[in-house]
Write a protein that holds these residues in place. Structure first.
Motif, PDB file in Angstrom:
ATOM      1  N   TYR A 161     -10.127   0.555  -8.813  1.00  0.00           N
ATOM      2  CA  TYR A 161     -11.260   1.477  -8.684  1.00  0.00           C
ATOM      3  C   TYR A 161     -12.324   0.925  -7.731  1.00  0.00           C
ATOM      4  CZ  TYR A 161     -15.588   3.906  -9.654  1.00  0.00           C
ATOM      5  OH  TYR A 161     -16.774   4.580  -9.495  1.00  0.00           O
ATOM      6  N   ILE A 162     -12.574  -0.379  -7.824  1.00  0.00           N
ATOM      7  CA  ILE A 162     -13.590  -1.001  -6.959  1.00  0.00           C
ATOM      8  C   ILE A 162     -13.100  -1.050  -5.503  1.00  0.00           C
ATOM      9  CG2 ILE A 162     -14.870  -3.159  -6.536  1.00  0.00           C
ATOM     10  CD1 ILE A 162     -15.918  -1.547  -8.912  1.00  0.00           C
ATOM     11  N   VAL A 163     -11.813  -1.338  -5.301  1.00  0.00           N
ATOM     12  CA  VAL A 163     -11.236  -1.311  -3.950  1.00  0.00           C
ATOM     13  C   VAL A 163     -11.416   0.085  -3.343  1.00  0.00           C
ATOM     14  CG1 VAL A 163      -9.069  -1.449  -2.634  1.00  0.00           C
ATOM     15  CG2 VAL A 163      -9.572  -3.157  -4.408  1.00  0.00           C
ATOM     16  N   ALA A 164     -11.111   1.109  -4.150  1.00  0.00           N
ATOM     17  CA  ALA A 164     -11.220   2.492  -3.668  1.00  0.00           C
ATOM     18  C   ALA A 164     -12.672   2.850  -3.353  1.00  0.00           C
ATOM     19  CB  ALA A 164     -10.650   3.450  -4.720  1.00  0.00           C
ATOM     20  N   LEU A 165     -13.566   2.479  -4.261  1.00  0.00           N
ATOM     21  CA  LEU A 165     -14.988   2.799  -4.090  1.00  0.00           C
ATOM     22  C   LEU A 165     -15.555   2.136  -2.830  1.00  0.00           C
ATOM     23  CD1 LEU A 165     -17.439   4.087  -5.737  1.00  0.00           C
ATOM     24  CD2 LEU A 165     -17.942   1.722  -6.388  1.00  0.00           C
ATOM     25  N   LEU A 176     -15.934   3.853   4.823  1.00  0.00           N
ATOM     26  CA  LEU A 176     -15.404   4.852   5.757  1.00  0.00           C
ATOM     27  C   LEU A 176     -16.213   6.143   5.798  1.00  0.00           C
ATOM     28  CD1 LEU A 176     -11.649   4.448   4.855  1.00  0.00           C
ATOM     29  CD2 LEU A 176     -12.681   3.877   7.045  1.00  0.00           C
ATOM     30  N   ALA A 177     -17.174   6.291   4.900  1.00  0.00           N
ATOM     31  CA  ALA A 177     -17.860   7.579   4.746  1.00  0.00           C
ATOM     32  C   ALA A 177     -18.644   8.009   5.988  1.00  0.00           C
ATOM     33  CB  ALA A 177     -18.775   7.537   3.521  1.00  0.00           C
ATOM     34  N   GLY A 178     -18.943   7.053   6.886  1.00  0.00           N
ATOM     35  CA  GLY A 178     -19.688   7.417   8.093  1.00  0.00           C
ATOM     36  C   GLY A 178     -18.802   7.894   9.232  1.00  0.00           C
ATOM     37  N   ALA A 202      -8.857   9.325  -8.950  1.00  0.00           N
ATOM     38  CA  ALA A 202      -9.427  10.629  -8.579  1.00  0.00           C
ATOM     39  C   ALA A 202     -10.321  11.149  -9.717  1.00  0.00           C
ATOM     40  CB  ALA A 202      -8.312  11.620  -8.263  1.00  0.00           C
ATOM     41  N   GLN A 203      -9.850  10.981 -10.966  1.00  0.00           N
ATOM     42  CA  GLN A 203     -10.664  11.414 -12.120  1.00  0.00           C
ATOM     43  C   GLN A 203     -11.973  10.644 -12.210  1.00  0.00           C
ATOM     44  OE1 GLN A 203      -8.084  10.790 -15.450  1.00  0.00           O
ATOM     45  NE2 GLN A 203      -6.802  12.549 -14.904  1.00  0.00           N
ATOM     46  N   GLN A 204     -11.946   9.383 -11.763  1.00  0.00           N
ATOM     47  CA  GLN A 204     -13.152   8.554 -11.834  1.00  0.00           C
ATOM     48  C   GLN A 204     -14.120   8.843 -10.685  1.00  0.00           C
ATOM     49  OE1 GLN A 204     -10.825   4.788 -12.390  1.00  0.00           O
ATOM     50  NE2 GLN A 204     -12.538   4.282 -13.693  1.00  0.00           N
ATOM     51  N   GLY A 205     -13.736   9.751  -9.796  1.00  0.00           N
ATOM     52  CA  GLY A 205     -14.694  10.177  -8.775  1.00  0.00           C
ATOM     53  C   GLY A 205     -14.370   9.772  -7.346  1.00  0.00           C
ATOM     54  N   ILE A 206     -13.214   9.147  -7.112  1.00  0.00           N
ATOM     55  CA  ILE A 206     -12.818   8.838  -5.730  1.00  0.00           C
ATOM     56  C   ILE A 206     -12.322  10.142  -5.097  1.00  0.00           C
ATOM     57  CG2 ILE A 206     -11.282   7.458  -4.255  1.00  0.00           C
ATOM     58  CD1 ILE A 206     -13.400   5.820  -5.871  1.00  0.00           C
ATOM     59  N   THR A 207     -12.966  10.562  -4.012  1.00  0.00           N
ATOM     60  CA  THR A 207     -12.638  11.877  -3.447  1.00  0.00           C
ATOM     61  C   THR A 207     -11.895  11.792  -2.116  1.00  0.00           C
ATOM     62  OG1 THR A 207     -14.787  11.980  -2.363  1.00  0.00           O
ATOM     63  CG2 THR A 207     -14.611  13.024  -4.532  1.00  0.00           C
ATOM     64  N   SER A 208     -11.925  10.639  -1.441  1.00  0.00           N
ATOM     65  CA  SER A 208     -11.290  10.532  -0.126  1.00  0.00           C
ATOM     66  C   SER A 208      -9.768  10.574  -0.261  1.00  0.00           C
ATOM     67  CB  SER A 208     -11.707   9.223   0.556  1.00  0.00           C
ATOM     68  OG  SER A 208     -10.816   8.943   1.622  1.00  0.00           O
ATOM     69  N   SER A 209      -9.158  11.643   0.265  1.00  0.00           N
ATOM     70  CA  SER A 209      -7.699  11.728   0.149  1.00  0.00           C
ATOM     71  C   SER A 209      -7.039  10.647   1.008  1.00  0.00           C
ATOM     72  CB  SER A 209      -7.198  13.116   0.529  1.00  0.00           C
ATOM     73  OG  SER A 209      -7.691  13.463   1.790  1.00  0.00           O
ATOM     74  N   ASP A 210      -7.681  10.240   2.116  1.00  0.00           N
ATOM     75  CA  ASP A 210      -7.125   9.142   2.924  1.00  0.00           C
ATOM     76  C   ASP A 210      -7.013   7.863   2.087  1.00  0.00           C
ATOM     77  OD1 ASP A 210      -7.038  10.793   5.095  1.00  0.00           O
ATOM     78  OD2 ASP A 210      -8.810   9.946   6.082  1.00  0.00           O
ATOM     79  N   VAL A 211      -8.094   7.543   1.378  1.00  0.00           N
ATOM     80  CA  VAL A 211      -8.098   6.318   0.564  1.00  0.00           C
ATOM     81  C   VAL A 211      -7.061   6.429  -0.557  1.00  0.00           C
ATOM     82  CG1 VAL A 211      -9.475   4.889  -1.020  1.00  0.00           C
ATOM     83  CG2 VAL A 211     -10.494   5.736   1.115  1.00  0.00           C
ATOM     84  N   LEU A 212      -7.028   7.553  -1.234  1.00  0.00           N
ATOM     85  CA  LEU A 212      -6.083   7.721  -2.349  1.00  0.00           C
ATOM     86  C   LEU A 212      -4.634   7.630  -1.857  1.00  0.00           C
ATOM     87  CD1 LEU A 212      -7.885  10.592  -4.318  1.00  0.00           C
ATOM     88  CD2 LEU A 212      -7.683   8.197  -5.011  1.00  0.00           C
ATOM     89  N   GLU A 213      -4.335   8.254  -0.723  1.00  0.00           N
ATOM     90  CA  GLU A 213      -2.949   8.226  -0.223  1.00  0.00           C
ATOM     91  C   GLU A 213      -2.530   6.817   0.196  1.00  0.00           C
ATOM     92  OE1 GLU A 213      -0.704  10.356  -0.914  1.00  0.00           O
ATOM     93  OE2 GLU A 213      -2.422  11.352  -1.826  1.00  0.00           O
ATOM     94  N   VAL A 214      -3.448   6.099   0.854  1.00  0.00           N
ATOM     95  CA  VAL A 214      -3.117   4.722   1.247  1.00  0.00           C
ATOM     96  C   VAL A 214      -2.882   3.861   0.004  1.00  0.00           C
ATOM     97  CG1 VAL A 214      -4.082   2.618   2.266  1.00  0.00           C
ATOM     98  CG2 VAL A 214      -4.160   4.771   3.536  1.00  0.00           C
TER      99      VAL A 214
END
Ligand code: SAH
Length: 221
Positions: free
Chosen positions: A73-77, A83-85, A25-37
């Protein structure tokens, strides 16, 4: 696998995983869906037992055959960009490897198709995905530069090994209505590209400079 092993202890515990998620999250991943998974998927079962202690460090780790499980981080990015669309039904992954990225995607989209060229990696990945009851994952042993024509078109395609240039077969297998391709392209260092298809138009942007293992041809049994 017993439940306790999936939950993890010590360096694979909830607290250790939480630290990784905070870092993403600190590195800039903002999708809570991605972070929770990514908080829930036990990355430590996707590496050999000897490396499990390091599974929640933000680094790529060896999985045999000179291949690596991608850096979290790369998996998250890549997942966030795919999924952003909006919601995706059908996604193709090229380079199953350990199966970790496949597992992350399986929680976020309806069906995941994943292609790997090294049989022994695919066999291990399949048993991990079964252990996690991720029955919406479909694996094929094949040279992924061809994509998976029998299951096309895909709303999203994610490539986790780097070709020298974008394979035209993958562009052709994107859905015409906003299909999204996330792919590293280049030799030693690569540009991570996002390509979005509308009809016969392909819009491309560079997301990040990355370093992936090369995309190779042929199947190893
Ligand atoms: N997504 C994986 C990353 C594994 S590394 C993970 O989370 O673990 C990249 C993988 O791509 C390797 O397993 C490699 O064997 C595979 N690969 C390379 N070229 C390929 C090709 N042409 N077709 C299918 N898989 C390929």
């Amino acid at each position: 696998m017993r439940d306790a092993e999936l939950k993890g202890i010590g360096m694979t515990s909830r607290r250790t995983r939480d630290r990784l998620i905070n870092r993403l999250a600190q590195q800039g991943i903002t999708s809570s869906d991605v972070l929770e998974v990514m908080r829930e998927v036990p990355r430590h079962i996707f590496v050999d037992e000897a490396l499990a202690q390091r599974a929640y460090e933000d680094t790529a780790l060896p999985i045999g055959h000179s291949q690596t499980i991608s850096q979290p981080y790369i998996v998250a990015l890549m997942t966030e960009a795919l999924l952003a669309g909006g919601a995706l039904n059908k996604v193709l992954e090229i380079g199953t490897g350990s199966g970790y990225q496949t597992a992350v995607l399986a929680h976020l989209v309806k069906q995941v198709y994943s292609v790997e060229r090294i049989q022994s990696l695919q066999v291990k990945a399949r048993s991990r995905l079964r252990r996690l009851s991720l029955y919406n994952t479909h694996l094929m042993l094949s040279d992924g530069t061809m994509g998976w024509p029998g299951r096309a078109p895909f709303d999203g395609i994610m490539v986790t090994a780097a070709p020298g240039k974008v394979p035209v077969e993958l562009l052709e297998q994107l859905s015409e209505d906003g299909g999204r391709l996330v792919i590293p392209v280049g030799d030693f260092h690569q540009d991570l590209l996002l390509v979005v298809r509308r009809g016969q138009a392909f819009r491309q942007e560079v997301l990040e400079l990355v370093r992936f293992v090369p995309m190779l041809s042929g199947v190893i049994r």
